[in-house]
Design a protein around this motif. Structure first.
Motif, mmCIF file in Angstrom:
data_model
loop_
_atom_site.group_PDB
_atom_site.id
_atom_site.type_symbol
_atom_site.label_atom_id
_atom_site.label_comp_id
_atom_site.label_asym_id
_atom_site.label_seq_id
_atom_site.Cartn_x
_atom_site.Cartn_y
_atom_site.Cartn_z
ATOM 1 N N HIS A 51 15.545 -8.531 31.519
ATOM 2 C CA HIS A 51 16.458 -7.914 32.503
ATOM 3 C C HIS A 51 17.894 -8.379 32.284
ATOM 4 O O HIS A 51 18.847 -7.648 32.551
ATOM 5 N N GLN A 97 32.334 -1.680 22.335
ATOM 6 C CA GLN A 97 31.522 -1.031 21.290
ATOM 7 C C GLN A 97 32.270 0.146 20.686
ATOM 8 O O GLN A 97 32.299 0.337 19.478
ATOM 9 N N GLN A 141 19.206 -6.181 29.512
ATOM 10 C CA GLN A 141 19.546 -4.845 30.042
ATOM 11 C C GLN A 141 20.880 -4.865 30.776
ATOM 12 O O GLN A 141 21.701 -3.950 30.652
ATOM 13 N N GLU A 142 21.099 -5.928 31.564
ATOM 14 C CA GLU A 142 22.373 -6.068 32.300
ATOM 15 C C GLU A 142 23.562 -6.053 31.347
ATOM 16 O O GLU A 142 24.568 -5.400 31.597
ATOM 17 N N GLU A 195 31.352 -3.778 27.953
ATOM 18 C CA GLU A 195 30.672 -3.804 26.665
ATOM 19 C C GLU A 195 30.736 -2.451 25.980
ATOM 20 O O GLU A 195 30.956 -2.349 24.780
ATOM 21 N N LYS A 196 30.572 -1.402 26.773
ATOM 22 C CA LYS A 196 30.588 -0.049 26.201
ATOM 23 C C LYS A 196 31.963 0.237 25.614
ATOM 24 O O LYS A 196 32.086 0.845 24.545
ATOM 25 N N LEU A 199 23.670 -4.789 28.317
ATOM 26 C CA LEU A 199 23.815 -3.474 27.683
ATOM 27 C C LEU A 199 24.437 -2.443 28.628
ATOM 28 O O LEU A 199 25.042 -1.468 28.178
ATOM 29 N N ASN A 200 24.277 -2.679 29.934
ATOM 30 C CA ASN A 200 24.809 -1.719 30.910
ATOM 31 C C ASN A 200 26.252 -1.998 31.330
ATOM 32 O O ASN A 200 26.843 -1.222 32.070
ATOM 33 N N LEU A 201 26.830 -3.106 30.854
ATOM 34 C CA LEU A 201 28.192 -3.456 31.268
ATOM 35 C C LEU A 201 29.205 -2.436 30.758
ATOM 36 O O LEU A 201 29.210 -2.098 29.576
ATOM 37 N N GLU A 202 30.069 -1.996 31.634
ATOM 38 C CA GLU A 202 31.114 -1.040 31.250
ATOM 39 C C GLU A 202 32.045 -1.655 30.190
ATOM 40 O O GLU A 202 32.441 -1.007 29.226
ATOM 41 N N ALA A 226 24.829 -7.517 22.661
ATOM 42 C CA ALA A 226 25.733 -6.369 22.706
ATOM 43 C C ALA A 226 26.087 -5.840 21.323
ATOM 44 O O ALA A 226 26.211 -4.638 21.132
#
Ligand SMILES: [Zn+2]
Length: 224
Positions: A203, A218, A206-207, A214-215, A209-212, A123
Motif C-alpha cells: 500500500h 515522470q 501504491q501511495e 511523482e507523475k 505511484l499515485n502522488l501527483e 517511482a
C-alpha cells in the motif's frame, strides 16, 4: 560518415559514459550503452572504456538487419541484446548495460531481487525481474533478455553473475535507473549489516505511484 549523431546526443552520451565510469558502475572496457534515432542504433564501440569514446567513435547500426555503418570500429559485443530490445520495444530509445558491483553481489546470491526500500526506487524503477547466468555476448543471452524485457511493464533486468540492463525513453532516464538500482543495492546491504531491512509495503508503493508530484516528475524525465 553518412550518418551523423546530433551534437546534443553526443554530449549526453559522453556525459553519461563519464558518470558510469566515475561511479564505478563498470571497470575497464566493460559495459555498453546505446540510443535509438529513427531506424539507427548508436552504440558504444567494442574494446573501449566508456569514458574514452570520442565523438566520431559511436557506432551506427541499422536496427532491422544489424549492419554496422562505421568505417573502422566494431560495435559492442553485446550488439544482439541491444538490437533485440529496440526491435521489440518501440517505447524504448536508450539502453544502459553496466556491471554495478553491489547490485551484482546481491543478485548473485539467493536474493533474486533488491527490495524497494525508498520512494525513488518505486517511482523511477519499479519491479525488476532477473535472469540466470548466461554466457555474455551470445545470442542465448539476447534471447533470455528479450524473453523478459519484451514485456513493457519492465524497464530493468538483473543478469545474475554478470550485471544490469536499464531502459528508457531517453538516455538520462535509462541511466538514472541504473544509478538508483545500485543505490538500492547499497541501502539493502547497509540495512542487512545493521539489522533487518524493511521493504516498502504494497500500500505504501501504491501511495507513491499515485502522488501527483511523482507523475509530474515522470513526465519531465520521459521528455529527456
Ligand atoms: Zn556485460
Amino acid at each position: 560518415m553518412e550518418y551523423l549523431l546530433s551534437k546534443d546526443d553526443v554530449l549526453k552520451l559522453s556525459y553519461i559514459s563519464q558518470k558510469i565510469v566515475d561511479k564505478q558502475l563498470v571497470v575497464g572496457p566493460g559495459g555498453n550503452i546505446s540510443i535509438r534515432t529513427n531506424n539507427i542504433m548508436w552504440i558504444s564501440p567494442s574494446g573501449f572504456a566508456l569514458d574514452q569514446i570520442q565523438e566520431d567513435q559511436w557506432v551506427p547500426v541499422q536496427i532491422h538487419n544489424g549492419q554496422s555503418l562505421h568505417p573502422t570500429l566494431r560495435p559492442s559485443s553485446e550488439i544482439a541484446m541491444h538490437l533485440e530490445i529496440y526491435r521489440n520495444r518501440k517505447d524504448i530509445n536508450a539502453i544502459v548495460h553496466t556491471h554495478p558491483p553491489i547490485t551484482i553481489g546481491i543478485i548473485s546470491t539467493e536474493h533474486n531481487e533488491i527490495p524497494a526500500m525508498f520512494p525513488d526506487f518505486v517511482a523511477l524503477v519499479g519491479k525488476v525481474p532477473f535472469i540466470e547466468y548466461v554466457v555474455p555476448c551470445s545470442t542465448e543471452l539476447a534471447n533470455s533478455v528479450i524473453n523478459i524485457l519484451q514485456d513493457p511493464a519492465y524497464n530493468a533486468l538483473y543478469l545474475k553473475n554478470h550485471g544490469l540492463i536499464t531502459l528508457g525513453t531517453n538516455i538520462m532516464q535509462a541511466y538514472y535507473r541504473t544509478e538508483i538500482i545500485e543505490n538500492a543495492a547499497k541501502v539493502f546491504w547497509v540495512s542487512k549489516t545493521v539489522g533487518t531491512p524493511r521493504a516498502l509495503l504494497e500500500h505504501e508503493i501504491q501511495e507513491i505511484l499515485n502522488l501527483e508530484a511523482e507523475k509530474y516528475r515522470q513526465k519531465l524525465l520521459e521528455r529527456g
